[in-house]
Design a protein around this motif. Structure first.
Motif: not given
Length: 344
Positions: A310-322
């Motif tokens: 609905n807001t026409n955007n993508a969000t990118l996260y960095e993931r902590d594998a631990q």
């Protein structure tokens, strides 16, 4: 390093179909939104190892609506249309490729039909078999009838179907180009099963319920195709009273963390998984937008991408594998009406 992802969309406003985005892992940034293929509300897309794109398609001609799949050669840009596989009625909700058997499965939320296609010359499709679900659940808003939302291969080679409308998870055998029911699991009334992922190492599956905003841990017996309930957890806080619909579910490859998107709360729920496969909710992190449907990891699972319809955007996260936890890297990348994130 640059990785590419295909984005399925609705086409109710500005979107024209399927797009591609790039992830720059060195700079932790999404970039280069590129148009790939035209389709009517391709809300789910998948790419075969041969580079063939299978995209949901919906077309209207006056009062007549047809739905099905568009088949494209995605080895070129723009992608080259190879085939339309359409039939009267609304479009499916899900499509996936079974590479081992060279089959394509679709689940049609609106018609209740699960279809199996054979991949023939150049990636084109030939219908082999269909089954139609019936029944309904107690929630009037989305359980007025059968609504299968996913048809996917199980670890041992059966086909599993989650039906949001009748609260069932059905496993099918596949022999002689035909589907036959192997087993059926009945969820608690109103659970609304939507998507499922498997942990073959523990003999478990994780089932997300859209209508209940729950996720269940299920024991899975590969010998029979039967499921048994282990436990159920909420994907939203206990004090959340507004509408929410749980949507996509992803399992980290080390089987230590589970992720679920919430539409309403607009979050990614992050669960830790213990040695027995049981869940503990770690966090609900904002998707920095409205109505997140699908999300996906990058190749090494260092990053996670979610699209907000609905807001026409993508969000990118960095993931902590631990720890499994997510940190926002970017939240304002424009993607029109995004609903599906598929790896290339």
């Amino acid at each position: 390093m640059v990785e590419k992802f295909l984005i399925g969309t609705y086409t109710k406003q500005t979107s024209k179909g399927v797009y591609e985005i790039e992830l720059d892992t060195d700079n932790k940034k999404l970039k280069n939104l590129t148009f790939v293929a035209e389709a009517g509300s391709p809300t789910y897309v998948t790419l075969s190892k041969a580079g063939i794109l299978y995209a949901i398609d919906k077309e209207s001609n006056g009062d007549e609506t047809t739905g099905g799949l568009m088949v494209y050669d995605a080895n070129v840009r723009p992608a080259k249309l190879l085939q339309k596989v359409l039939s009267p009625g609304s479009s499916p909700a899900y499509v996936t490729v079974d590479e081992d058997r060279q089959l394509v499965y679709t689940a049609n939320y609106h018609t209740g039909i699960i279809s199996v296609f054979k991949i023939v010359n150049e990636g084109k499709l030939e219908l082999l078999d269909e089954v139609k679900h019936t029944g309904n659940g107690p929630r009037p808003e989305q359980q007025d009838g059968a609504h299968p939302h996913i048809a996917e291969r199980t670890p041992e080679g059966r086909i599993v179907v989650c039906d949001l409308g009748n609260d069932t998870v059905t496993t099918y055998d596949w022999h002689n180009d035909q589907l036959s029911e192997a087993a059926q699991f009945n969820c608690e009334p109103g659970f609304g099963p939507r998507h499922i992922v498997f942990d073959e190492s523990r003999g478990l599956a994780y089932l997300v319920g859209e209508l209940s905003s729950n996720v269940s841990v299920l024991q899975y017996d590969q010998a029979t195709g039967k499921f048994d309930l282990v436990e159920t957890k909420k994907t939203i806080p206990a004090d959340w009273t507004a509408h929410n619909g749980a949507a996509a579910i992803r399992l980290s490859s080390d089987h230590k963390f589970l992720y679920v998107s919430n539409r309403g709360l607009n979050s990614i729920a992050v669960f830790a998984i213990d040695s027995a496969g049981r869940l503990t909710l770690l966090e609900n992190i904002s998707t920095e937008g409205d109505f997140p449907r699908d999300f996906n990891f990058n190749a090494d699972e260092r990053f996670l991408i979610v699209v907000n319809q609905n807001t026409n955007n993508a969000t990118l996260y960095e993931r902590d594998a631990q720890t499994g936890k997510l940190t926002v890297c970017q939240k304002d990348f424009v993607v029109p009406e995004g609903v599906c994130v598929a790896t290339e």
